[in-house]
Design a protein around this motif. Structure first.
Motif, short mmCIF file in Angstrom:
data_model
loop_
_atom_site.label_atom_id
_atom_site.label_comp_id
_atom_site.label_asym_id
_atom_site.label_seq_id
_atom_site.Cartn_x
_atom_site.Cartn_y
_atom_site.Cartn_z
N LEU A 81 1.31 -2.54 -10.10
CA LEU A 81 1.75 -2.92 -8.88
C LEU A 81 0.76 -4.05 -8.40
CD1 LEU A 81 3.21 0.47 -7.47
CD2 LEU A 81 4.42 -1.64 -8.42
N VAL A 82 -0.53 -3.56 -8.16
CA VAL A 82 -1.53 -4.58 -7.63
C VAL A 82 -1.31 -6.02 -8.51
CG1 VAL A 82 -3.96 -5.18 -7.59
CG2 VAL A 82 -3.08 -2.75 -7.12
N ALA A 83 -1.26 -5.96 -9.83
CA ALA A 83 -1.25 -7.36 -10.25
C ALA A 83 0.03 -8.05 -9.82
CB ALA A 83 -1.21 -6.89 -12.20
N VAL A 84 1.32 -7.19 -9.98
CA VAL A 84 2.43 -7.97 -9.58
C VAL A 84 2.35 -8.39 -8.13
CG1 VAL A 84 4.99 -7.46 -9.33
CG2 VAL A 84 3.99 -6.66 -11.21
N ASP A 85 1.69 -7.70 -7.22
CA ASP A 85 1.40 -8.06 -5.89
C ASP A 85 0.74 -9.50 -5.88
OD1 ASP A 85 1.51 -7.97 -3.06
OD2 ASP A 85 -0.41 -6.88 -3.15
N ARG A 86 -0.37 -9.45 -6.53
CA ARG A 86 -1.36 -10.67 -6.52
C ARG A 86 -0.43 -11.76 -7.12
NH1 ARG A 86 -6.94 -7.92 -8.19
NH2 ARG A 86 -7.37 -7.07 -6.27
N LEU A 87 0.14 -11.48 -7.93
CA LEU A 87 0.92 -12.70 -8.85
C LEU A 87 2.04 -13.49 -7.98
CD1 LEU A 87 1.60 -14.29 -11.33
CD2 LEU A 87 3.16 -12.33 -12.04
N LEU A 88 2.66 -12.35 -7.24
CA LEU A 88 3.79 -12.90 -6.36
C LEU A 88 3.34 -13.33 -5.02
CD1 LEU A 88 6.32 -9.75 -6.37
CD2 LEU A 88 6.66 -12.05 -7.60
N TRP A 89 2.15 -12.90 -4.71
CA TRP A 89 1.55 -13.51 -3.55
C TRP A 89 0.92 -15.03 -3.73
CZ3 TRP A 89 1.38 -14.19 1.52
CH2 TRP A 89 0.35 -14.76 1.96
N THR A 141 0.78 -1.20 -0.01
CA THR A 141 -0.12 0.08 -0.02
C THR A 141 1.09 1.20 -0.09
OG1 THR A 141 -1.72 -1.20 1.23
CG2 THR A 141 -1.78 1.16 1.39
N GLY A 142 1.79 1.28 0.67
CA GLY A 142 2.75 2.25 0.96
C GLY A 142 3.46 2.49 -0.58
N LEU A 143 3.77 1.51 -1.18
CA LEU A 143 4.59 1.59 -2.56
C LEU A 143 3.70 2.06 -3.53
CD1 LEU A 143 6.85 0.81 -4.30
CD2 LEU A 143 6.11 -1.50 -4.63
N ARG A 144 2.63 1.81 -3.43
CA ARG A 144 1.48 2.14 -4.43
C ARG A 144 1.15 3.62 -4.14
NH1 ARG A 144 -1.21 -2.35 -3.15
NH2 ARG A 144 -3.04 -1.52 -2.21
N SER A 145 1.07 4.08 -3.15
CA SER A 145 0.84 5.31 -2.69
C SER A 145 1.92 6.25 -3.12
CB SER A 145 0.57 5.51 -1.06
OG SER A 145 0.45 6.91 -0.85
N ALA A 146 3.06 5.85 -2.71
CA ALA A 146 4.37 6.55 -3.38
C ALA A 146 4.35 6.63 -4.59
CB ALA A 146 5.70 6.07 -2.63
N ALA A 147 4.32 5.72 -5.25
CA ALA A 147 4.28 5.78 -6.96
C ALA A 147 3.30 6.57 -7.49
CB ALA A 147 3.93 4.31 -7.61
N VAL A 148 2.19 6.73 -7.27
CA VAL A 148 0.97 7.77 -7.50
C VAL A 148 1.53 9.11 -7.28
CG1 VAL A 148 -1.19 8.31 -7.17
CG2 VAL A 148 -0.92 5.80 -7.31
N GLN A 149 1.92 9.25 -6.00
CA GLN A 149 2.24 10.66 -5.55
C GLN A 149 3.56 11.17 -6.54
OE1 GLN A 149 2.87 10.90 -1.41
NE2 GLN A 149 1.23 9.77 -0.90
N VAL A 150 4.57 10.17 -6.43
CA VAL A 150 5.57 10.56 -7.28
C VAL A 150 5.32 11.01 -8.83
CG1 VAL A 150 7.84 9.54 -8.26
CG2 VAL A 150 7.49 9.15 -6.00
N ILE A 151 4.49 10.02 -9.38
CA ILE A 151 4.20 10.40 -10.84
C ILE A 151 3.37 11.62 -10.94
CG2 ILE A 151 2.72 9.53 -12.73
CD1 ILE A 151 3.23 6.78 -11.79
#
Length: 223
Positions: A208-216, A150-160
């Motif tokens: 990022l959501v897709a990668v997270d689900r795939l890895l999980w 969640t922190g990674l997705r939040s940071a990614a959106v903020q940075v973009i």
């Protein structure tokens, strides 16, 4: 709806996608700056947050210190760098400013995610003879993963989203499309640029959501 239709017409015009000032070139610049900044922020914040969360010491101070970055306007940091010797260093000032902006959510979520792992589970793992390394990798990290991501997705959106202000100090990226629209009083171009930034943020978050689900799924224990 007229302005939105005009923005769509601008996006549908192939001439606006080619050349050094075209969408593809600006998109590549934006993705490069955002990707490098996010990668550096992860390299700094995640190890610190995860390790301090594992130890249970010093995390509150680290989070509070990192949150100071949220109180400092990114444009002010960029302007400061642009009057320093770094102004001739290309995208370096922009990347540094974005890293400072991305560290707080990454560090905070990594630390909180580790600290919110059920202590009973941790003690049970210790009782089974797990070492500190095994406990960290096999118990705490998997359970902390949702908050970390969640922190990674939040940071990614903020940075973009924030990377668009690089155009205000003469750097590239999709922000140049927006500022060019402002300079020529071309409202459809401004809206088109904003839509491109929003679309990029949504695509990255979805990836990022897709990668997270795939890895999980690939790493989930068999039942």
């Amino acid at each position: 709806m007229g302005v939105l239709a005009d923005a769509w017409d601008w996006l549908a015009n192939g001439a606006n996608w080619s050349g050094e000032s075209g969408v593809w070139h600006r998109l590549a610049e934006h993705a490069f700056v955002s990707g490098v900044a996010l990668a550096l922020a992860c390299a700094v914040a995640l190890p610190i947050g995860l390790w301090l969360g594992h130890l249970g010491k010093g995390g509150a101070l680290a989070v509070n210190v990192s949150n100071v970055g949220r109180a400092v306007p990114v444009f002010a940091v960029l302007a400061l760098f642009m009057v320093s010797p770094l102004r001739s260093a290309g995208y370096v000032p922009t990347i540094i400013a974005l890293v400072l902006f991305a560290v707080p959510p990454l560090l905070t979520n990594a630390y909180v995610g580790m600290r919110e792992v059920d202590r009973a589970v941790v003690e049970a793992a210790r009782g089974m003879g797990m070492s500190g390394r095994q406990l960290f990798l096999r118990v705490e990290l998997p359970l902390a993963r949702p908050l970390v991501m969640t922190g990674l997705r939040s940071a990614a959106v903020q940075v973009i989203a924030t990377a668009t202000i690089a155009a205000m100090v003469g750097q590239g990226g999709l922000g140049r499309i927006i500022t060019a629209g402002f300079n020529t009083f071309n409202t459809p171009q401004v809206i088109a640029g904003a839509l491109l930034v929003a679309a990029l943020a949504l695509v990255v978050e979805g990836a990022l959501v897709a990668v997270d689900r795939l890895l999980w799924r690939s790493g989930a224990p068999a039942r």
